[in-house]
Design an enzyme around this catalytic site. Sequence first.
Site, PDB file in Angstrom:
ATOM      1  N   LYS A  19       0.836  -1.212   0.000  1.00  0.00           N
ATOM      2  CA  LYS A  19       0.000   0.000   0.000  1.00  0.00           C
ATOM      3  C   LYS A  19       0.870   1.262   0.000  1.00  0.00           C
ATOM      4  O   LYS A  19       0.652   2.181  -0.776  1.00  0.00           O
ATOM      5  CB  LYS A  19      -0.941   0.012   1.220  1.00  0.00           C
ATOM      6  N   ARG A 176      -0.765  -8.642  13.321  1.00  0.00           N
ATOM      7  CA  ARG A 176      -1.351  -7.669  12.384  1.00  0.00           C
ATOM      8  C   ARG A 176      -2.166  -8.390  11.309  1.00  0.00           C
ATOM      9  O   ARG A 176      -3.214  -7.904  10.877  1.00  0.00           O
ATOM     10  CB  ARG A 176      -0.241  -6.827  11.750  1.00  0.00           C
TER      11      ARG A 176
HETATM   12  P1  AP5 Z   1       4.851  -1.557   1.923  1.00  0.00           P
HETATM   13  O1  AP5 Z   1       4.571  -0.748   0.719  1.00  0.00           O
HETATM   14  O2  AP5 Z   1       5.522  -0.880   3.086  1.00  0.00           O
HETATM   15  O3  AP5 Z   1       3.505  -2.312   2.400  1.00  0.00           O
HETATM   16  P2  AP5 Z   1       2.246  -1.782   3.221  1.00  0.00           P
HETATM   17  O4  AP5 Z   1       1.042  -2.444   2.638  1.00  0.00           O
HETATM   18  O5  AP5 Z   1       2.261  -0.287   3.281  1.00  0.00           O
HETATM   19  O6  AP5 Z   1       2.555  -2.442   4.630  1.00  0.00           O
HETATM   20  P3  AP5 Z   1       2.413  -1.828   6.092  1.00  0.00           P
HETATM   21  O7  AP5 Z   1       3.173  -2.746   7.008  1.00  0.00           O
HETATM   22  O8  AP5 Z   1       2.800  -0.373   6.125  1.00  0.00           O
HETATM   23  O9  AP5 Z   1       0.886  -1.982   6.355  1.00  0.00           O
HETATM   24  P4  AP5 Z   1       0.198  -1.968   7.690  1.00  0.00           P
HETATM   25  O10 AP5 Z   1      -1.200  -1.832   7.267  1.00  0.00           O
HETATM   26  O11 AP5 Z   1       0.482  -3.130   8.567  1.00  0.00           O
HETATM   27  O12 AP5 Z   1       0.902  -0.746   8.504  1.00  0.00           O
HETATM   28  P5  AP5 Z   1       0.461   0.753   8.798  1.00  0.00           P
HETATM   29  O13 AP5 Z   1       1.676   1.576   8.837  1.00  0.00           O
HETATM   30  O14 AP5 Z   1      -0.663   1.152   7.910  1.00  0.00           O
HETATM   31  O15 AP5 Z   1       5.723  -2.809   1.457  1.00  0.00           O
HETATM   32  C1  AP5 Z   1       6.235  -3.735   2.400  1.00  0.00           C
HETATM   33  C2  AP5 Z   1       7.621  -4.231   1.945  1.00  0.00           C
HETATM   34  O16 AP5 Z   1       7.475  -4.977   0.740  1.00  0.00           O
HETATM   35  C3  AP5 Z   1       8.642  -3.116   1.633  1.00  0.00           C
HETATM   36  O17 AP5 Z   1       9.914  -3.555   2.016  1.00  0.00           O
HETATM   37  C4  AP5 Z   1       8.556  -2.950   0.103  1.00  0.00           C
HETATM   38  O18 AP5 Z   1       9.797  -2.510  -0.433  1.00  0.00           O
HETATM   39  C5  AP5 Z   1       8.223  -4.390  -0.326  1.00  0.00           C
HETATM   40  N1  AP5 Z   1       7.363  -4.420  -1.504  1.00  0.00           N
HETATM   41  C6  AP5 Z   1       6.292  -3.608  -1.774  1.00  0.00           C
HETATM   42  N2  AP5 Z   1       5.714  -3.952  -2.936  1.00  0.00           N
HETATM   43  C7  AP5 Z   1       6.414  -5.017  -3.406  1.00  0.00           C
HETATM   44  C8  AP5 Z   1       6.299  -5.834  -4.575  1.00  0.00           C
HETATM   45  N3  AP5 Z   1       5.316  -5.610  -5.471  1.00  0.00           N
HETATM   46  N4  AP5 Z   1       7.184  -6.851  -4.734  1.00  0.00           N
HETATM   47  C9  AP5 Z   1       8.158  -7.075  -3.814  1.00  0.00           C
HETATM   48  N5  AP5 Z   1       8.339  -6.327  -2.718  1.00  0.00           N
HETATM   49  C10 AP5 Z   1       7.459  -5.324  -2.498  1.00  0.00           C
HETATM   50  O19 AP5 Z   1      -0.133   0.617  10.278  1.00  0.00           O
HETATM   51  C11 AP5 Z   1       0.734   0.334  11.357  1.00  0.00           C
HETATM   52  C12 AP5 Z   1      -0.076   0.324  12.654  1.00  0.00           C
HETATM   53  O20 AP5 Z   1      -0.669   1.628  12.881  1.00  0.00           O
HETATM   54  C13 AP5 Z   1      -1.275  -0.654  12.708  1.00  0.00           C
HETATM   55  O21 AP5 Z   1      -0.865  -1.940  13.078  1.00  0.00           O
HETATM   56  C14 AP5 Z   1      -2.139   0.039  13.772  1.00  0.00           C
HETATM   57  O22 AP5 Z   1      -1.650  -0.193  15.066  1.00  0.00           O
HETATM   58  C15 AP5 Z   1      -1.965   1.512  13.451  1.00  0.00           C
HETATM   59  N6  AP5 Z   1      -2.976   1.982  12.480  1.00  0.00           N
HETATM   60  C16 AP5 Z   1      -2.733   2.403  11.195  1.00  0.00           C
HETATM   61  N7  AP5 Z   1      -3.879   2.742  10.595  1.00  0.00           N
HETATM   62  C17 AP5 Z   1      -4.873   2.556  11.516  1.00  0.00           C
HETATM   63  C18 AP5 Z   1      -6.278   2.710  11.481  1.00  0.00           C
HETATM   64  N8  AP5 Z   1      -6.916   3.143  10.376  1.00  0.00           N
HETATM   65  N9  AP5 Z   1      -6.982   2.404  12.596  1.00  0.00           N
HETATM   66  C19 AP5 Z   1      -6.378   1.987  13.728  1.00  0.00           C
HETATM   67  N10 AP5 Z   1      -5.034   1.783  13.808  1.00  0.00           N
HETATM   68  C20 AP5 Z   1      -4.296   2.061  12.718  1.00  0.00           C
END
Ligand code: AP5
Length: 226
Positions: A19, A176
């Site tokens: 994402k 998660r």
């Molecule tokens: P990346 O692009 O970073 O993936 P992502 O989907 O953004 O993963 P996240 O871990 O950020 O998602 P998340 O939903 O768990 O975390 P968030 O920060 O939103 O890619 C991941 C890796 O893969 C990278 O190394 C990249 O280089 C690689 N990659 C990407 N695309 C690729 C491809 N096509 N092929 C190969 N490699 C690839 O949330 C964190 C925490 O915040 C949550 O756990 C929660 O506690 C809180 N939080 C956030 N939003 C809310 C909400 N709305 N409500 C309540 N709590 C929330």
Amino acid sequence: MSIAERTFIVFLGPPGSGKGTQTRMLETTFGLPQVSTGDLFRYNLKHETDLGKLAKRYMDAGELVPDEVTIRMVEERLKQPDCGGGAILDGFPRNLQQATALDAILADEGGLDLVPMLEVSDEEVIQRLSGRRVCRTCGHLYHTEFSPPQQSGVCDLDGGELYQRDDDTLDTIQRRLYVYYKQTSPLIGYYFAKGLLVELDGSMPPDEVQTLLLQAFRDRGINPVA
Ligand code: AP5
Ligand code: MG
């Protein structure tokens, strides 16, 4: 720009589905800001605000931060001038209560335009998140194996230090994923029923996923403004 012209996109997909990677690429193409709730919480954490301290407890455990504070934070963010043309939402909404709150926030704006959903297997999620590295200054995303920096530990773009997120440990990744299936995956049906969902194979290389996304945008008449 009139309100009717504002474009709002929501990205769905499990942790590690790409994402952040995809929304950052789109930000450049579309001239719309990426609004990532995870990044907003991490920004608050870095600056030791009360919101950051509250969020840390939940993030470290892989749980969702309470809806009330999350919804208020997004509502305030969408009022900022850079969201005048709309926004690309990454990581929000994450449950049905947040989704209905977003519908209410956007009620006068014609609602959402598109909800891309990135599909990736649990095995791939674990592999991706275990190797993820993030630039401490610009937030650019790397992977030790799939998209490594030219120099280990150093950002190609601004020379910033690369770090591993605290929640990218195996135990927290698994929690998660559990939270995603339990609380967030019902949104797939919610947006399908509204005719907004586009499911994409997120397991391909980032550039190929981006190409699929741009095609989905064009199919909906959503064109780059930049
Ligand atoms: P990346 O692009 O970073 O993936 P992502 O989907 O953004 O993963 P996240 O871990 O950020 O998602 P998340 O939903 O768990 O975390 P968030 O920060 O939103 O890619 C991941 C890796 O893969 C990278 O190394 C990249 O280089 C690689 N990659 C990407 N695309 C690729 C491809 N096509 N092929 C190969 N490699 C690839 O949330 C964190 C925490 O915040 C949550 O756990 C929660 O506690 C809180 N939080 C956030 N939003 C809310 C909400 N709305 N409500 C309540 N709590 C929330
Ligand atoms: Mg992310």
